[in-house]
Every structure is written in structure tokens, then in C-alpha cells.
Design an enzyme around this catalytic site. Structure first.
Site, PDB file in Angstrom:
ATOM      1  N   GLY B  64      -8.512   1.724  17.758  1.00 30.61           N
ATOM      2  CA  GLY B  64      -8.308   2.312  19.074  1.00 30.61           C
ATOM      3  C   GLY B  64      -6.884   2.045  19.490  1.00 30.61           C
ATOM      4  O   GLY B  64      -6.015   1.859  18.648  1.00 30.61           O
ATOM      5  N   GLU B  65      -6.646   1.998  20.792  1.00 29.41           N
ATOM      6  CA  GLU B  65      -5.305   1.710  21.289  1.00 29.41           C
ATOM      7  C   GLU B  65      -5.249   0.295  21.868  1.00 29.41           C
ATOM      8  O   GLU B  65      -5.956  -0.006  22.826  1.00 29.41           O
ATOM      9  CB  GLU B  65      -4.883   2.748  22.335  1.00 29.41           C
ATOM     10  CG  GLU B  65      -4.331   4.022  21.718  1.00 29.41           C
ATOM     11  CD  GLU B  65      -3.226   3.755  20.694  1.00 29.41           C
ATOM     12  OE1 GLU B  65      -3.330   4.294  19.572  1.00 29.41           O
ATOM     13  OE2 GLU B  65      -2.296   2.999  20.984  1.00 29.41           O
ATOM     14  N   CYS B  96      -7.454  -2.763  12.765  1.00 27.10           N
ATOM     15  CA  CYS B  96      -6.261  -2.100  13.285  1.00 27.10           C
ATOM     16  C   CYS B  96      -5.974  -2.560  14.719  1.00 27.10           C
ATOM     17  O   CYS B  96      -5.451  -3.644  14.914  1.00 27.10           O
ATOM     18  CB  CYS B  96      -6.440  -0.583  13.175  1.00 27.10           C
ATOM     19  SG  CYS B  96      -4.916   0.341  13.433  1.00 27.10           S
ATOM     20  N   ILE B 152      -3.982   4.362   9.765  1.00 27.34           N
ATOM     21  CA  ILE B 152      -3.632   5.337  10.801  1.00 27.34           C
ATOM     22  C   ILE B 152      -2.681   4.693  11.811  1.00 27.34           C
ATOM     23  O   ILE B 152      -3.078   3.770  12.525  1.00 27.34           O
ATOM     24  CB  ILE B 152      -4.905   5.870  11.492  1.00 27.34           C
ATOM     25  CG1 ILE B 152      -5.732   6.649  10.456  1.00 27.34           C
ATOM     26  CG2 ILE B 152      -4.547   6.766  12.679  1.00 27.34           C
ATOM     27  CD1 ILE B 152      -7.014   7.193  10.944  1.00 27.34           C
ATOM     28  N   HIS B 188      -9.036   1.080   8.081  1.00 30.70           N
ATOM     29  CA  HIS B 188     -10.293   1.433   8.754  1.00 30.70           C
ATOM     30  C   HIS B 188     -11.449   1.640   7.782  1.00 30.70           C
ATOM     31  O   HIS B 188     -11.801   2.786   7.469  1.00 30.70           O
ATOM     32  CB  HIS B 188     -10.099   2.718   9.561  1.00 30.70           C
ATOM     33  CG  HIS B 188      -9.131   2.580  10.685  1.00 30.70           C
ATOM     34  ND1 HIS B 188      -9.482   2.011  11.891  1.00 30.70           N
ATOM     35  CD2 HIS B 188      -7.825   2.914  10.786  1.00 30.70           C
ATOM     36  CE1 HIS B 188      -8.428   2.013  12.684  1.00 30.70           C
ATOM     37  NE2 HIS B 188      -7.408   2.542  12.045  1.00 30.70           N
ATOM     38  N   GLU B 190     -14.436   1.594   8.414  1.00 28.18           N
ATOM     39  CA  GLU B 190     -15.504   2.340   9.098  1.00 28.18           C
ATOM     40  C   GLU B 190     -15.346   3.844   8.948  1.00 28.18           C
ATOM     41  O   GLU B 190     -16.272   4.594   9.258  1.00 28.18           O
ATOM     42  CB  GLU B 190     -15.564   1.927  10.574  1.00 28.18           C
ATOM     43  CG  GLU B 190     -14.449   2.473  11.472  1.00 28.18           C
ATOM     44  CD  GLU B 190     -13.130   1.697  11.385  1.00 28.18           C
ATOM     45  OE1 GLU B 190     -12.992   0.854  10.479  1.00 28.18           O
ATOM     46  OE2 GLU B 190     -12.242   1.944  12.232  1.00 28.18           O
TER      47      GLU B 190
END
Lengths: 321, 209
Positions: B64-65, B96, B152, B188, B190
Site C-alpha cells: 500500500g502507501e 513493501c 512495485i 509482493h 500475495e
């Protein structure tokens, strides 16, 4: 593929960034200062555009891709992903934005369309695209063209949630319906809604789009954001709802800064932005939405328009199909 | 085929003793972690409140952020209880964004983090979205087959403290680290169909009980 087996620009990494944005709010910004406010409020990304939709609606004229020097400044100002809008079908604007290195391109009906027949062939780009849709057929056509994220269109800059609700409900209902029809009907369904059979089969099997689905077009209060999340949006785009609510007026006339951008009150913008982020996270908890709304005491949401009073030519959502 | 639907009361007796793995659900790719965990037999809980945090046997902070989630952790008063539980031994895995939130330091920017694993991370270190990539990654701890790592706008680990094991590296920087009950990945798992990193974490959770 290079020596290490690394692959860039794949469908997985394009769709993957949208997956990272889920549960978050993406905010329209026209200046680097607004981008900084959005990040401080907890936005997961910002969307750079020339004018917020409410001002495009107000002032008319041709709305284009943002000034690239300004997009660069926004990229230099915030650490969250930066998206930018290109006109429908304007592949050269999209090429510029990719060359600049933005994180996502919105091929957007909010800007004045550049091509009245074709949308951009988005497979040709390494940067991912988000596109708007009013219904499932439109969403799947955009995905077939290479969109890696979909947002329900709503009616941008209207301050009215009704179109966002209509489009989100339509997409969700059509997905649910496809999930319930016998397999032998899928070819006819593909013909009826004008979408490729493989995508229709995917939706029928998985009961969802193959990409993330956000909501856009009309969110202007914390409760609006919570409503759309409850209707199945995986996240929220807020266009005019924040910076229009924070616009500075003198005798009822909007004020502009030296660069011609509408003046905003940064404190009110920050409050609005934070409250919409909080309501998006806790969309199922009315007490949390009350708490988020209470922080806005004294501030007034942007003025809205009754969609039924608009002419067909004033609607943005009918652009692109 | 019709699935057999069971209500909670007819669940097998061992059901309640299976570890309950939470996924912090303030923002990010929560569903992807939940689906992966369920696929390998874990019970899961999306965590948004203090009560939900108190209930779990292990916690994943998803992708996420990081600027969003660190602010929401503070705004909703979850940062302190989360730190207290992890310091008391709760297994934590950050993917991440989650690793950035858990780190001691974030390089190059003025950004608060929770100091739960002794690493310095650099955000978006591999580049912006155009540098996002899929890479077959060697992770010896998971066996000989490379792991399909998806990066990412990924961070890398710029510094790992003395007690930190670096389990995988990419481009000359650590991308998978573990220190006792806390682990972090720049990539990631997931988003893949390879459940080995999730199984690795589930074993840490099981052993902590």
C-alpha cells in the site's frame, strides 16, 4: 526479458500498482502545493490535471493534459504515486506522460476528447492506464484495450453523487448477473454488452473484474465516500470535492493566484481531504464517519448541480463508450 | 459441485486452536493476503480496530502507501498498541509498504516509522512504476526453485542491523529480511500463486504460540 529474467511493463505489475492503492483516496490536484496537501492528508496517489472538473464545467473551453513542467514539479514534491490525465484517444499526450515517468495515466472523459472514434491502444505502453466506465461493457472494452484499472465515471465536477451511484450499481449488478447465467449464454451476453468473450467468461467465473474498480465523479463529503465503498468501490477518486470546497471567494467570485490557479484555503483543503480518507477507511463504521465529518464543522461542501438540469452536451460521462 | 456449508458451531474441535492471522486493513492489498492465507489453511481477520489487533496471533501489514498507513495508524491510535504487541513477541510481516512502516529508519525522506526491525529502507529505491518488475528471485531458505518476485515501486534495504538475517537480495540490496519475530519483503508474494513466503510466516506464527 534481460539476463536476470526481469520483466517490466507486464500486465501483473500494471494491475499490481492499482491493487496497492485499494482502500485509499486518489485526489485531483492542479498544483504542487495541492499535491503536498493531499499527501499530508493521507492520499494514496494524486492525479495531475489542468483544471479540476468543477472549473472545467464552470469555465468551458478545451481541457487538455496538464502542463508537463507542472506534472514534473508534482512528481518532485510528493513520494506517493503521481497519475496524470490525457485526453481520450490522444496517444501523443499519453506518450509524453510516459516519457516523463508518471506512475499511471488516466485516459479521461473529464478532458475534452481528442478522438471521437478510438481510445488509446494501451497495450503499447509500459505505464499503466486507468479508464472510466458507466457499465460492465464499457469497463471490459477498456480492459480489452489494456486498461489496468477501472473507475466508475459518475459525473465529474457535479458535486452530485447520483451518477456515481448509478454507474457503480450498474457495473456491480451486471457482474452479479453474469455470475448467475448458464455458460452457454455467455456468447450472446458478450454480443449484447459489446465485450470480448474471454473477459465475459472471466467475470462469470470470478464474479469480479480482472482489475481493481474505484469510484469517481461526484464524491464531495465523507458520507459520499463511505456510500461508494459500501456499494463495492475498492477505493475513491475525489476530483473537485476537496479543493472546490476549499476555494476562496470574494463577493461570491472565485479568486485566482498570479499563475491563474484558483486560490484555495490550505487548512480547509487539508481538513476535507483528511475527513474523506478517514471515511474511506472506516466506511462501515457510522461513528467513525460522524467523527470524520465533525472535523469539518463550519466548512461547506462544494456547490452541487442537479444532473437532470444539465443538457446532454454538458455531460462528461457520455464521452467515450 | 455444491460446497458443504458449515456453521461455526459445527466446526471441527481443532478449529479454534489454529492460529488467527490478521491483515492490517487501513489501506492496501488486504484481500490478496487473506486469500493466500486461507489457501494454506490459516484463519484470517482484517484488522482495523484495537480489539481486532488484540485478537490476532500474527499480523501482516500489506502492500500500500506507507505515508497513508503511518498517518492512519497514528490518527486511529493503533501505532502504540501495535508496537507494544510486536515488542512482546507478536509475529509481524510487512510487504513493501508494511516493511517501510516497520523499519527503524526511512532513508532520504522525513518519514516516521515504527522501529520494529533494525533496518534502514529506501522508498521507491528501484524507481517509479516504469521500473516495477517481475523477477525470478533466489531465496535459499525456501528451497532451490526461484520465487516469482513482483516488485512495485519497491523499496530496498539500505542497512540491516547485526541481528537481522538477509534472506534474499536483488540488484545488490536486501529485499527479504528477518529479525526474530519480524520479517519484511520488498516484493509482493500475495500477488502470485506461490504460497511459500506465506507458509514461512505461518510457521513463525505457529511456533510463537
Amino acid at each position: 526479458m534481460n539476463d536476470s529474467g526481469s520483466q517490466k511493463g507486464t500486465v501483473t505489475v500494471k494491475r499490481g500498482l492499482a491493487q496497492m492503492l485499494k482502500g485509499g483516496v486518489i485526489m485531483d490536484v492542479v498544483t504542487a502545493e495541492q499535491a503536498a496537501i493531499a499527501q499530508e492528508a493521507g492520499a494514496v496517489a494524486v492525479m495531475a490535471l489542468e483544471r479540476i472538473p468543477a472549473d472545467i464545467r464552470l469555465n468551458g473551453g478545451v481541457a487538455r493534459m496538464s502542463d508537463l513542467a507542472l506534472v514534473q514539479r508534482i512528481m518532485d514534491t510528493v513520494t506517493i504515486p503521481v497519475m496524470a490525465k490525457a485526453r481520450i484517444g490522444h496517444l501523443a499526450e499519453a506518450q509524453c506522460l510516459q516519457a516523463l515517468g508518471v506512475d499511471y495515466i488516466d485516459e479521461s472523459e473529464v478532458l475534452t476528447p481528442a478522438d471521437d472514434k478510438y481510445q488509446i491502444d494501451k497495450h503499447k505502453f509500459d505505464v499503466p492506464f486507468v479508464c472510466g466506465a458507466k457499465d460492465l461493457g464499457e469497463a471490459l472494452r477498456r480492459i480489452a484495450e489494456g486498461a489496468a484499472m477501472i473507475r466508475s465515471k459518475g459525473e465529474a465536477g457535479s458535486g452530485n453523487i447520483v451518477e456515481a451511484v448509478r454507474h457503480m450499481r450498474t457495473i456491480r449488478d451486471q457482474i452479479a448477473e453474469l455470475g448467475a447465467v448458464p455458460e452457454e449464454e455467455l456468447v450472446r451476453r458478450a454480443r449484447d454488452i459489446g465485450a470480448p468473450l474471454d473477459l465475459i467468461q472471466y467475470v462469470a467465473r470470478e464474479k469480479k473484474l480482472p482489475v481493481v474498480l474505484f469510484c469517481a465523479g461526484g464524491v464531495s463529503t465523507p458520507a459520499d465516500a463511505a456510500l461508494m465503498m459500501q456499494l463495492g468501490a475498492e477505493g475513491i477518486f475525489v476530483g473537485s470535492g476537496i479543493f472546490k470546497a476549499a476555494a476562496v471567494y470574494k463577493n461570491g467570485v472565485p479568486e485566482y493566484d498570479d499563475n491563474g490557479f484558483p486560490k484555495v484555503n490550505p487548512d480547509i483543503a487539508l481538513k476535507y481531504a483528511k475527513s474523506i480518507v478517514a471515511a474511506t477507511t472506516h466506511f462501515n463504521d457510522p461513528k467513525a464517519i460522524v467523527a470524520a465529518s465533525m472535523t469539518l464543522a463550519g466548512a461547506k461542501p462544494m456547490d452541487g448541480v442537479d444532473i437532470r438540469q444539465l443538457d446532454e452536451k454538458q455531460l462528461m460521462s457520455v464521452r467515450g463508450n | 459441485m455444491t460446497e458443504v456449508v458449515r456453521d461455526a458451531t459445527s466446526a471441527p474441535p481443532h478449529e479454534a486452536s489454529r492460529p488467527l492471522v490478521g491483515v492490517l486493513a487501513l489501506q492496501g492489498d488486504v484481500d490478496e493476503h487473506v486469500a493466500m492465507l486461507r489457501g494454506i489453511g490459516a484463519r484470517t481477520l482484517a484488522v482495523k480496530t484495537r480489539a481486532e489487533l488484540d485478537a490476532v496471533d500474527g499480523l501482516i501489514i500489506p502492500g500500500g502507501e506507507s505515508t497513508t498507513v503511518i498517518r492512519l495508524l497514528d490518527r486511529f491510535e493503533l501505532a502504540e498498541p501495535l508496537v507494544a504487541r510486536v515488542r512482546a513477541g507478536l509475529p509481524l510481516w510487512g510487504t513493501c509498504m508494511g516493511m517501510i512502516v516497520a523499519a527503524t529508519d526511512v532513508a532520504g525522506v522525513d518519514q516516521r516509522s515504527l522501529g520494529l526491525i533494525d533496518i534502514t529502507v529506501r522508498r521507491n529505491a528501484f524507481g517509479r512504476q516504469l521500473a516495477s518488475e517481475e523477477v525470478p528471485l533466489a531465496i535459499p531458505a525456501l528451497g532451490d526453485d526461484p520465487f516469482p518476485a513482483i516488485f512495485i515501486r519497491a523499496p530496498w534495504i539500505e542497512r540491516a542491523g547485526a541481528g537481522v538475517d538477509v534472506l534474499a537480495s536483488h540488484g545488490g540490496h536486501g529485499v527479504f529480511v528477518r529479525q526474530a519475530n519480524v520479517m519484511g519483503t520488498s516484493f509482493h508474494p500475495e500477488l502470485t500463486s506461490d504460497s511459500r513466503v506465506h507458509a514461512f510466516f505461518l510457521e513463525i506464527v505457529a511456533r510463537s504460540l
